[in-house]
Scaffold this motif. Structure first.
Motif, mmCIF file in Angstrom:
data_model
loop_
_atom_site.group_PDB
_atom_site.id
_atom_site.type_symbol
_atom_site.label_atom_id
_atom_site.label_comp_id
_atom_site.label_asym_id
_atom_site.label_seq_id
_atom_site.Cartn_x
_atom_site.Cartn_y
_atom_site.Cartn_z
ATOM 1 N N GLN A 116 -58.166 -37.848 -10.379
ATOM 2 C CA GLN A 116 -58.830 -37.754 -9.083
ATOM 3 C C GLN A 116 -60.163 -38.491 -9.093
ATOM 4 N N THR A 140 -59.592 -42.034 -8.375
ATOM 5 C CA THR A 140 -59.218 -42.208 -6.968
ATOM 6 C C THR A 140 -60.446 -42.122 -6.071
ATOM 7 N N HIS A 196 -53.263 -45.241 -1.527
ATOM 8 C CA HIS A 196 -52.149 -44.421 -1.054
ATOM 9 C C HIS A 196 -51.178 -44.123 -2.196
ATOM 10 N N ARG A 240 -52.774 -41.429 -4.248
ATOM 11 C CA ARG A 240 -52.822 -40.136 -3.565
ATOM 12 C C ARG A 240 -51.456 -39.492 -3.406
ATOM 13 N N SER A 273 -54.661 -32.685 0.567
ATOM 14 C CA SER A 273 -54.591 -34.139 0.707
ATOM 15 C C SER A 273 -53.215 -34.652 0.293
ATOM 16 N N TYR A 274 -52.706 -34.155 -0.819
ATOM 17 C CA TYR A 274 -51.411 -34.620 -1.315
ATOM 18 C C TYR A 274 -50.299 -34.290 -0.319
ATOM 19 N N GLN A 292 -50.671 -36.743 2.528
ATOM 20 C CA GLN A 292 -50.450 -38.140 2.186
ATOM 21 C C GLN A 292 -48.981 -38.455 1.944
#
Length: 494
Positions: free
Chosen positions: A15, A18, A56, A59, A88-89, A92
Protein backbone atom coordinates in the motif's frame (compact mmCIF):
# COMPACT_ATOMS: atom_id res chain seq x y z
CA UNK A 1 5.90 -12.78 13.37
CA UNK A 2 2.61 -14.66 12.97
CA UNK A 3 1.13 -15.33 9.55
CA UNK A 4 -1.65 -12.83 10.27
CA UNK A 5 0.84 -10.14 11.27
CA UNK A 6 2.98 -10.95 8.22
CA UNK A 7 -0.05 -10.51 5.96
CA UNK A 8 -0.71 -7.07 7.45
CA UNK A 9 2.93 -6.05 7.07
CA UNK A 10 3.03 -7.21 3.43
CA UNK A 11 -0.23 -5.42 2.68
CA UNK A 12 0.98 -2.16 4.19
CA UNK A 13 4.31 -2.33 2.33
CA UNK A 14 2.42 -2.80 -0.92
CA UNK A 15 0.00 0.00 0.00
CA UNK A 16 2.85 2.39 0.78
CA UNK A 17 4.15 2.08 -2.79
CA UNK A 18 0.63 2.57 -4.18
CA UNK A 19 0.17 5.71 -2.07
CA UNK A 20 3.53 7.05 -3.28
CA UNK A 21 2.53 6.52 -6.90
CA UNK A 22 -0.76 8.28 -6.18
CA UNK A 23 1.22 11.27 -4.94
CA UNK A 24 3.19 11.28 -8.20
CA UNK A 25 -0.09 11.33 -10.15
CA UNK A 26 -1.24 14.26 -8.04
CA UNK A 27 1.98 16.12 -8.78
CA UNK A 28 1.40 15.66 -12.50
CA UNK A 29 -2.04 17.20 -12.04
CA UNK A 30 -0.57 20.13 -10.11
CA UNK A 31 1.98 20.71 -12.87
CA UNK A 32 -0.74 20.61 -15.51
CA UNK A 33 -2.64 23.42 -13.80
CA UNK A 34 0.35 25.63 -12.96
CA UNK A 35 3.51 25.07 -15.00
CA UNK A 36 2.88 22.77 -17.96
CA UNK A 37 3.21 24.35 -21.41
CA UNK A 38 -0.11 24.42 -23.24
CA UNK A 39 1.21 22.33 -26.11
CA UNK A 40 1.91 19.39 -23.81
CA UNK A 41 -1.76 18.65 -23.11
CA UNK A 42 -2.10 15.62 -25.41
CA UNK A 43 1.08 14.02 -24.14
CA UNK A 44 0.09 14.67 -20.53
CA UNK A 45 -3.22 12.90 -21.09
CA UNK A 46 -1.31 9.80 -22.21
CA UNK A 47 1.03 10.07 -19.21
CA UNK A 48 -1.90 10.33 -16.81
CA UNK A 49 -3.63 7.40 -18.48
CA UNK A 50 -0.51 5.23 -18.24
CA UNK A 51 -0.02 6.04 -14.57
CA UNK A 52 -3.69 5.41 -13.83
CA UNK A 53 -3.32 2.02 -15.48
CA UNK A 54 -0.48 1.17 -13.10
CA UNK A 55 -2.43 2.45 -10.10
CA UNK A 56 -5.61 0.60 -11.03
CA UNK A 57 -3.69 -2.63 -11.47
CA UNK A 58 -2.15 -2.22 -8.02
CA UNK A 59 -5.45 -1.29 -6.39
CA UNK A 60 -7.11 -4.39 -7.84
CA UNK A 61 -4.19 -6.80 -7.33
CA UNK A 62 -5.63 -10.18 -6.23
CA UNK A 63 -3.04 -10.37 -3.47
CA UNK A 64 -4.90 -7.57 -1.66
CA UNK A 65 -7.90 -9.86 -1.17
CA UNK A 66 -5.61 -12.58 0.16
CA UNK A 67 -3.85 -10.22 2.57
CA UNK A 68 -7.17 -8.80 3.77
CA UNK A 69 -8.48 -12.29 4.45
CA UNK A 70 -5.45 -13.13 6.61
CA UNK A 71 -4.52 -9.81 8.24
CA UNK A 72 -5.55 -9.02 11.80
CA UNK A 73 -5.67 -5.57 13.35
CA UNK A 74 -3.46 -5.21 16.40
CA UNK A 75 -4.82 -1.76 17.25
CA UNK A 76 -7.22 0.99 16.14
CA UNK A 77 -4.76 2.32 13.56
CA UNK A 78 -4.40 -1.07 11.89
CA UNK A 79 -8.17 -1.55 11.97
CA UNK A 80 -8.68 1.79 10.24
CA UNK A 81 -6.04 0.98 7.60
CA UNK A 82 -7.74 -2.32 6.86
CA UNK A 83 -11.15 -0.62 6.68
CA UNK A 84 -9.91 1.89 4.09
CA UNK A 85 -8.03 -0.68 2.01
CA UNK A 86 -10.99 -3.07 1.99
CA UNK A 87 -13.40 -0.33 0.96
CA UNK A 88 -11.08 0.90 -1.82
CA UNK A 89 -10.43 -2.62 -3.09
CA UNK A 90 -14.11 -3.54 -3.17
CA UNK A 91 -14.84 -0.40 -5.20
CA UNK A 92 -11.85 -0.63 -7.52
CA UNK A 93 -12.41 -4.25 -8.59
CA UNK A 94 -15.84 -3.29 -9.90
CA UNK A 95 -14.30 -0.86 -12.43
CA UNK A 96 -12.53 -2.33 -15.49
CA UNK A 97 -8.95 -1.17 -15.96
CA UNK A 98 -9.51 0.20 -19.50
CA UNK A 99 -12.39 2.34 -18.18
CA UNK A 100 -10.21 3.77 -15.40
CA UNK A 101 -7.51 4.61 -17.94
CA UNK A 102 -10.00 6.14 -20.36
CA UNK A 103 -11.32 8.39 -17.60
CA UNK A 104 -7.82 9.56 -16.70
CA UNK A 105 -7.01 10.26 -20.35
CA UNK A 106 -10.23 12.12 -21.12
CA UNK A 107 -10.33 14.23 -17.95
CA UNK A 108 -6.72 15.28 -18.47
CA UNK A 109 -7.61 16.47 -21.99
CA UNK A 110 -10.85 18.03 -20.80
CA UNK A 111 -9.15 20.32 -18.29
CA UNK A 112 -7.13 22.05 -20.99
CA UNK A 113 -10.14 22.32 -23.31
CA UNK A 114 -12.23 23.73 -20.45
CA UNK A 115 -9.60 26.37 -19.60
CA UNK A 116 -9.42 27.50 -23.22
CA UNK A 117 -13.22 27.50 -23.62
CA UNK A 118 -13.61 29.47 -20.39
CA UNK A 119 -11.16 32.12 -21.59
CA UNK A 120 -13.22 32.57 -24.77
CA UNK A 121 -16.70 32.07 -23.26
CA UNK A 122 -17.12 29.26 -25.78
CA UNK A 123 -19.52 26.66 -24.40
CA UNK A 124 -19.75 24.85 -27.74
CA UNK A 125 -16.02 24.10 -27.64
CA UNK A 126 -16.38 22.37 -24.26
CA UNK A 127 -19.60 20.40 -24.69
CA UNK A 128 -18.22 17.48 -26.78
CA UNK A 129 -15.46 16.61 -24.29
CA UNK A 130 -17.86 17.16 -21.37
CA UNK A 131 -20.23 14.67 -22.95
CA UNK A 132 -17.35 12.15 -23.10
CA UNK A 133 -16.52 12.74 -19.43
CA UNK A 134 -20.15 12.28 -18.36
CA UNK A 135 -20.55 9.14 -20.48
CA UNK A 136 -17.50 7.54 -18.86
CA UNK A 137 -18.46 8.62 -15.35
CA UNK A 138 -21.95 7.16 -15.83
CA UNK A 139 -20.33 3.90 -16.96
CA UNK A 140 -18.12 3.93 -13.89
CA UNK A 141 -21.08 4.74 -11.63
CA UNK A 142 -23.05 1.84 -13.13
CA UNK A 143 -20.17 -0.51 -12.29
CA UNK A 144 -20.04 0.79 -8.73
CA UNK A 145 -23.77 1.07 -8.07
CA UNK A 146 -24.61 -2.42 -9.38
CA UNK A 147 -28.25 -1.52 -9.83
CA UNK A 148 -28.38 1.27 -7.27
CA UNK A 149 -28.41 5.04 -7.72
CA UNK A 150 -25.62 6.22 -10.04
CA UNK A 151 -25.14 9.58 -8.35
CA UNK A 152 -24.94 7.97 -4.89
CA UNK A 153 -22.13 5.77 -6.19
CA UNK A 154 -20.15 8.87 -7.22
CA UNK A 155 -20.83 10.78 -3.99
CA UNK A 156 -19.31 7.88 -2.09
CA UNK A 157 -15.92 8.68 -3.63
CA UNK A 158 -15.86 12.00 -1.80
CA UNK A 159 -18.08 11.53 1.26
CA UNK A 160 -18.46 7.90 2.34
CA UNK A 161 -21.88 7.23 3.80
CA UNK A 162 -23.59 10.27 2.26
CA UNK A 163 -26.39 9.91 -0.29
CA UNK A 164 -28.27 12.26 -2.58
CA UNK A 165 -31.33 11.72 -0.40
CA UNK A 166 -29.58 12.65 2.86
CA UNK A 167 -27.82 15.64 1.31
CA UNK A 168 -31.00 16.76 -0.42
CA UNK A 169 -32.88 16.63 2.88
CA UNK A 170 -30.18 18.76 4.52
CA UNK A 171 -30.33 21.27 1.66
CA UNK A 172 -34.13 21.42 1.91
CA UNK A 173 -33.81 22.22 5.61
CA UNK A 174 -31.25 24.96 4.95
CA UNK A 175 -32.76 26.68 1.92
CA UNK A 176 -35.73 28.49 3.57
CA UNK A 177 -33.58 30.16 6.23
CA UNK A 178 -30.89 31.08 3.71
CA UNK A 179 -33.43 32.58 1.30
CA UNK A 180 -35.12 34.53 4.10
CA UNK A 181 -31.77 35.86 5.32
CA UNK A 182 -30.75 36.87 1.80
CA UNK A 183 -34.03 38.73 1.27
CA UNK A 184 -33.67 40.57 4.58
CA UNK A 185 -30.06 41.55 3.93
CA UNK A 186 -30.53 42.68 0.34
CA UNK A 187 -33.57 44.71 1.40
CA UNK A 188 -31.88 46.33 4.40
CA UNK A 189 -31.71 50.12 4.56
CA UNK A 190 -28.03 49.94 5.52
CA UNK A 191 -25.65 48.55 2.92
CA UNK A 192 -21.86 48.38 3.53
CA UNK A 193 -19.55 50.23 1.16
CA UNK A 194 -17.43 48.17 -1.21
CA UNK A 195 -13.69 48.17 -1.74
CA UNK A 196 -12.56 50.32 -4.65
CA UNK A 197 -9.31 50.71 -6.54
CA UNK A 198 -6.67 48.73 -8.39
CA UNK A 199 -4.36 46.38 -6.54
CA UNK A 200 -1.25 45.16 -8.33
CA UNK A 201 -0.50 41.46 -8.68
CA UNK A 202 2.89 41.54 -6.96
CA UNK A 203 1.53 43.34 -3.89
CA UNK A 204 -1.45 40.99 -3.71
CA UNK A 205 0.80 37.94 -3.85
CA UNK A 206 3.06 39.31 -1.11
CA UNK A 207 0.07 39.81 1.15
CA UNK A 208 -1.31 36.40 0.19
CA UNK A 209 1.94 34.82 1.39
CA UNK A 210 1.69 36.72 4.68
CA UNK A 211 -1.90 35.58 5.13
CA UNK A 212 -0.84 31.99 4.55
CA UNK A 213 1.88 32.42 7.16
CA UNK A 214 -0.60 33.90 9.66
CA UNK A 215 -2.67 30.71 9.34
CA UNK A 216 0.33 28.47 9.94
CA UNK A 217 1.21 27.33 6.42
CA UNK A 218 4.58 25.56 6.43
CA UNK A 219 6.64 27.02 3.59
CA UNK A 220 9.25 24.28 4.01
CA UNK A 221 6.62 21.80 2.84
CA UNK A 222 4.55 23.92 0.47
CA UNK A 223 4.47 26.64 -2.16
CA UNK A 224 2.03 29.19 -3.62
CA UNK A 225 1.42 29.51 -7.36
CA UNK A 226 -1.18 31.00 -9.70
CA UNK A 227 -3.87 28.92 -11.40
CA UNK A 228 -7.07 29.53 -13.37
CA UNK A 229 -9.09 27.91 -10.56
CA UNK A 230 -7.49 27.88 -7.06
CA UNK A 231 -6.79 24.45 -5.60
CA UNK A 232 -4.52 22.58 -3.21
CA UNK A 233 -2.57 19.43 -3.98
CA UNK A 234 -0.54 16.84 -2.11
CA UNK A 235 -0.12 15.58 1.42
CA UNK A 236 2.53 14.43 3.87
CA UNK A 237 5.56 16.67 3.43
CA UNK A 238 4.40 18.26 0.15
CA UNK A 239 1.08 20.14 0.20
CA UNK A 240 0.94 22.95 -2.37
CA UNK A 241 -1.59 25.73 -2.87
CA UNK A 242 -2.63 28.03 -5.68
CA UNK A 243 -4.58 31.27 -5.93
CA UNK A 244 -5.61 33.73 -8.60
CA UNK A 245 -5.38 37.52 -8.95
CA UNK A 246 -8.00 40.03 -10.08
CA UNK A 247 -6.48 43.49 -9.78
CA UNK A 248 -9.83 45.15 -9.01
CA UNK A 249 -10.71 42.58 -6.32
CA UNK A 250 -7.91 41.60 -3.93
CA UNK A 251 -10.34 39.67 -1.72
CA UNK A 252 -10.52 37.08 -4.51
CA UNK A 253 -6.82 36.38 -4.07
CA UNK A 254 -6.69 36.73 -0.29
CA UNK A 255 -9.62 34.49 0.58
CA UNK A 256 -8.82 31.91 -2.09
CA UNK A 257 -5.38 31.69 -0.48
CA UNK A 258 -6.74 31.32 3.06
CA UNK A 259 -9.23 28.71 1.83
CA UNK A 260 -6.53 26.60 0.16
CA UNK A 261 -4.27 27.00 3.21
CA UNK A 262 -7.04 25.33 5.22
CA UNK A 263 -6.91 22.34 2.89
CA UNK A 264 -3.13 22.19 2.89
CA UNK A 265 -2.82 22.57 6.67
CA UNK A 266 -5.20 19.63 7.11
CA UNK A 267 -2.85 17.46 5.06
CA UNK A 268 0.29 18.83 6.73
CA UNK A 269 -1.26 18.43 10.18
CA UNK A 270 -1.91 14.68 9.90
CA UNK A 271 0.10 12.47 12.25
CA UNK A 272 3.40 11.83 10.42
CA UNK A 273 3.19 8.15 11.40
CA UNK A 274 0.32 7.87 8.90
CA UNK A 275 2.34 9.18 5.95
CA UNK A 276 1.87 7.11 2.75
CA UNK A 277 -0.84 5.00 4.35
CA UNK A 278 -4.62 5.18 3.84
CA UNK A 279 -4.80 7.30 7.01
CA UNK A 280 -2.33 9.86 5.66
CA UNK A 281 -4.90 12.04 3.86
CA UNK A 282 -8.09 13.86 4.77
CA UNK A 283 -10.87 11.42 5.56
CA UNK A 284 -13.45 12.98 3.23
CA UNK A 285 -14.03 16.09 1.17
CA UNK A 286 -16.72 17.26 3.60
CA UNK A 287 -14.23 17.23 6.47
CA UNK A 288 -11.60 18.75 4.17
CA UNK A 289 -13.98 21.59 3.32
CA UNK A 290 -14.71 22.11 7.00
CA UNK A 291 -11.08 23.12 7.43
CA UNK A 292 -10.86 25.38 4.40
CA UNK A 293 -14.19 27.04 5.17
CA UNK A 294 -13.55 27.68 8.88
CA UNK A 295 -10.14 29.15 8.01
CA UNK A 296 -11.69 31.34 5.30
CA UNK A 297 -14.97 32.37 6.93
CA UNK A 298 -15.39 32.05 10.68
CA UNK A 299 -11.74 33.00 11.23
CA UNK A 300 -10.61 34.92 8.15
CA UNK A 301 -13.79 36.96 7.59
CA UNK A 302 -14.44 37.61 11.27
CA UNK A 303 -14.32 41.12 12.73
CA UNK A 304 -11.15 40.41 14.71
CA UNK A 305 -8.99 39.17 11.85
CA UNK A 306 -10.30 41.72 9.33
CA UNK A 307 -9.32 44.51 11.72
CA UNK A 308 -5.72 43.30 11.40
CA UNK A 309 -6.11 42.94 7.63
CA UNK A 310 -7.32 46.54 7.41
CA UNK A 311 -4.08 47.75 8.96
CA UNK A 312 -2.09 45.64 6.53
CA UNK A 313 -4.04 47.01 3.56
CA UNK A 314 -3.41 50.57 4.69
CA UNK A 315 0.32 49.90 4.80
CA UNK A 316 0.57 48.05 1.51
CA UNK A 317 -1.92 49.79 -0.81
CA UNK A 318 -2.89 53.36 -1.62
CA UNK A 319 -6.42 54.58 -0.90
CA UNK A 320 -9.21 52.05 -1.36
CA UNK A 321 -12.29 53.97 -0.24
CA UNK A 322 -12.61 52.56 3.29
CA UNK A 323 -11.64 54.66 6.29
CA UNK A 324 -11.87 52.34 9.29
CA UNK A 325 -11.82 48.69 10.34
CA UNK A 326 -15.61 48.47 10.68
CA UNK A 327 -16.11 49.64 7.10
CA UNK A 328 -13.48 47.17 5.95
CA UNK A 329 -15.23 44.34 7.80
CA UNK A 330 -18.45 45.31 6.03
CA UNK A 331 -16.72 45.30 2.63
CA UNK A 332 -15.20 41.86 3.23
CA UNK A 333 -18.63 40.45 4.11
CA UNK A 334 -20.74 42.45 1.67
CA UNK A 335 -23.72 40.42 0.38
CA UNK A 336 -24.55 40.61 -3.31
CA UNK A 337 -25.96 38.32 -5.98
CA UNK A 338 -22.68 37.62 -7.76
CA UNK A 339 -22.14 35.00 -10.42
CA UNK A 340 -18.98 33.23 -9.21
CA UNK A 341 -19.23 30.56 -6.52
CA UNK A 342 -15.67 30.99 -5.26
CA UNK A 343 -16.25 34.71 -4.79
CA UNK A 344 -19.68 34.34 -3.19
CA UNK A 345 -20.48 35.75 0.24
CA UNK A 346 -21.42 33.36 3.01
CA UNK A 347 -25.15 33.97 2.58
CA UNK A 348 -25.20 33.06 -1.11
CA UNK A 349 -22.47 30.43 -1.22
CA UNK A 350 -24.56 27.41 -0.31
CA UNK A 351 -27.25 28.39 -2.81
CA UNK A 352 -24.57 28.16 -5.53
CA UNK A 353 -23.73 24.66 -4.34
CA UNK A 354 -27.35 23.52 -4.17
CA UNK A 355 -27.88 24.58 -7.78
CA UNK A 356 -24.87 22.58 -8.96
CA UNK A 357 -25.98 19.57 -6.92
CA UNK A 358 -29.34 19.51 -8.67
CA UNK A 359 -27.86 20.02 -12.14
CA UNK A 360 -25.12 17.42 -11.92
CA UNK A 361 -27.44 14.86 -10.34
CA UNK A 362 -29.78 15.36 -13.31
CA UNK A 363 -26.84 14.94 -15.74
CA UNK A 364 -25.69 11.69 -14.15
CA UNK A 365 -29.21 10.29 -13.87
CA UNK A 366 -29.85 11.11 -17.54
CA UNK A 367 -32.61 13.62 -16.79
CA UNK A 368 -30.65 16.52 -18.35
CA UNK A 369 -28.89 16.38 -21.72
CA UNK A 370 -25.42 17.90 -21.95
CA UNK A 371 -26.58 20.13 -24.81
CA UNK A 372 -29.26 21.62 -22.55
CA UNK A 373 -26.92 22.31 -19.61
CA UNK A 374 -26.17 25.96 -20.35
CA UNK A 375 -29.86 26.86 -20.68
CA UNK A 376 -30.70 24.89 -17.54
CA UNK A 377 -27.90 26.64 -15.63
CA UNK A 378 -28.98 30.10 -16.79
CA UNK A 379 -32.66 29.49 -16.05
CA UNK A 380 -31.94 28.14 -12.59
CA UNK A 381 -29.51 30.96 -11.79
CA UNK A 382 -32.05 33.60 -12.78
CA UNK A 383 -34.66 31.89 -10.59
CA UNK A 384 -32.38 31.47 -7.57
CA UNK A 385 -30.37 34.70 -7.74
CA UNK A 386 -32.62 37.10 -9.61
CA UNK A 387 -30.06 38.10 -12.26
CA UNK A 388 -29.25 36.86 -15.76
CA UNK A 389 -25.88 35.22 -16.46
CA UNK A 390 -24.04 37.58 -18.84
CA UNK A 391 -21.46 35.13 -20.23
CA UNK A 392 -20.44 31.50 -19.93
CA UNK A 393 -17.28 32.12 -17.89
CA UNK A 394 -19.59 33.52 -15.21
CA UNK A 395 -21.98 30.64 -15.69
CA UNK A 396 -21.51 26.96 -16.44
CA UNK A 397 -17.84 27.33 -17.45
CA UNK A 398 -16.66 28.90 -14.20
CA UNK A 399 -15.77 25.71 -12.29
CA UNK A 400 -13.08 23.20 -13.20
CA UNK A 401 -14.84 20.28 -11.47
CA UNK A 402 -16.88 18.82 -14.33
CA UNK A 403 -13.91 18.81 -16.70
CA UNK A 404 -12.07 16.76 -14.06
CA UNK A 405 -15.00 14.37 -13.77
CA UNK A 406 -15.65 15.35 -10.15
CA UNK A 407 -19.38 14.60 -10.16
CA UNK A 408 -20.60 14.20 -6.59
CA UNK A 409 -17.98 16.59 -5.23
CA UNK A 410 -20.02 19.83 -5.14
CA UNK A 411 -22.37 18.90 -2.26
CA UNK A 412 -19.36 18.36 0.02
CA UNK A 413 -18.76 22.13 -0.04
CA UNK A 414 -21.99 22.77 1.82
CA UNK A 415 -21.45 19.75 4.03
CA UNK A 416 -18.07 21.27 4.88
CA UNK A 417 -19.77 24.54 5.79
CA UNK A 418 -22.13 22.62 8.08
CA UNK A 419 -19.21 20.88 9.77
CA UNK A 420 -17.36 24.20 10.06
CA UNK A 421 -20.37 25.75 11.79
CA UNK A 422 -20.26 23.00 14.39
CA UNK A 423 -16.49 23.22 14.83
CA UNK A 424 -16.70 27.00 15.29
CA UNK A 425 -19.00 26.53 18.30
CA UNK A 426 -16.62 24.03 19.90
CA UNK A 427 -13.52 26.08 19.04
CA UNK A 428 -14.83 29.22 20.69
CA UNK A 429 -15.76 27.29 23.80
CA UNK A 430 -12.29 25.73 23.96
CA UNK A 431 -10.34 28.94 23.12
CA UNK A 432 -12.43 31.79 24.56
CA UNK A 433 -9.80 34.48 23.85
CA UNK A 434 -9.46 33.50 20.21
CA UNK A 435 -10.45 36.94 18.90
CA UNK A 436 -7.63 38.60 20.86
CA UNK A 437 -5.17 36.45 18.90
CA UNK A 438 -6.90 36.99 15.56
CA UNK A 439 -6.91 40.77 16.05
CA UNK A 440 -3.10 40.58 16.09
CA UNK A 441 -3.05 38.62 12.84
CA UNK A 442 -2.21 35.42 14.69
CA UNK A 443 -4.46 32.41 13.96
CA UNK A 444 -2.19 29.86 15.66
CA UNK A 445 -4.42 29.36 18.71
CA UNK A 446 -7.33 28.44 16.42
CA UNK A 447 -5.35 26.33 13.99
CA UNK A 448 -3.61 24.46 16.82
CA UNK A 449 -7.02 23.43 18.21
CA UNK A 450 -8.16 22.30 14.76
CA UNK A 451 -4.94 20.39 14.21
CA UNK A 452 -5.29 18.58 17.53
CA UNK A 453 -9.00 17.77 17.30
CA UNK A 454 -9.46 17.18 13.56
CA UNK A 455 -6.40 17.33 11.36
CA UNK A 456 -3.96 14.98 13.09
CA UNK A 457 -6.40 12.06 12.85
CA UNK A 458 -6.33 11.93 9.05
CA UNK A 459 -8.43 8.93 8.06
CA UNK A 460 -8.50 7.29 11.49
CA UNK A 461 -12.22 7.92 12.04
CA UNK A 462 -15.26 8.03 9.77
CA UNK A 463 -16.14 11.55 8.52
CA UNK A 464 -19.05 12.40 10.80
CA UNK A 465 -17.31 10.69 13.70
CA UNK A 466 -14.25 12.93 13.59
CA UNK A 467 -16.49 16.01 13.66
CA UNK A 468 -18.61 14.60 16.48
CA UNK A 469 -15.54 13.77 18.57
CA UNK A 470 -14.11 17.27 18.02
CA UNK A 471 -17.40 19.03 18.86
CA UNK A 472 -18.91 16.77 21.48
CA UNK A 473 -22.25 16.65 19.63
CA UNK A 474 -23.71 15.24 16.42
CA UNK A 475 -23.17 17.62 13.49
CA UNK A 476 -26.26 19.39 12.14
CA UNK A 477 -26.92 22.44 9.98
CA UNK A 478 -28.32 24.49 12.91
CA UNK A 479 -25.00 25.99 14.18
CA UNK A 480 -24.10 27.21 10.69
CA UNK A 481 -27.50 28.83 10.11
CA UNK A 482 -27.47 30.40 13.60
CA UNK A 483 -23.99 31.81 12.94
CA UNK A 484 -24.98 33.26 9.57
CA UNK A 485 -28.14 34.88 10.90
CA UNK A 486 -26.38 36.41 13.91
CA UNK A 487 -23.45 37.71 11.86
CA UNK A 488 -25.34 39.22 8.95
CA UNK A 489 -28.27 40.61 10.88
CA UNK A 490 -25.80 42.49 13.07
CA UNK A 491 -23.73 43.62 10.08
CA UNK A 492 -26.79 44.87 8.20
CA UNK A 493 -28.39 46.39 11.33
CA UNK A 494 -31.51 44.26 11.10
Amino acid sequence: MSANNMAYADLMAFQRETEALGQVAGRLGWDQETMMPRGAAEQRSEEMSALEGVLHARRTDPRIAEWLAQAEAADAVAAANLRHIRRSYERQVKVPGPLAQALARVTSRAQGIWAEARSRDDVAAFLPILAEVIKLRREEAACLAQGGDLYDALIDDYEPGATAESLGAMFDAMRPRLVALRSAVLGAAYQPAKLEGQFGQDAQMRMARDLATAFGYDWERGRLDLAVHPFSSGSGDDARITTRVVESDPFNCFYSTIHEVGHACYELGIDPDYRLTPLGAGVSMGVHESQSRIYENQLGRGRAFTSWMFGQMQTRFDGFGLTDADAFYGAVNRVQSGFIRTEADEVHYNLHVMMRFDLERALIRGDLAVGDLEAAWNDRFAADFGVAVPRASQGMLQDVHWSCGLFGYFPTYTLGNVYAGCLNVALRQAVPDIDDHLARGDARAATAWLRETVQRHGGLYEPREVVRLACGFEPTEAPLLDYLEAKFKALYRL
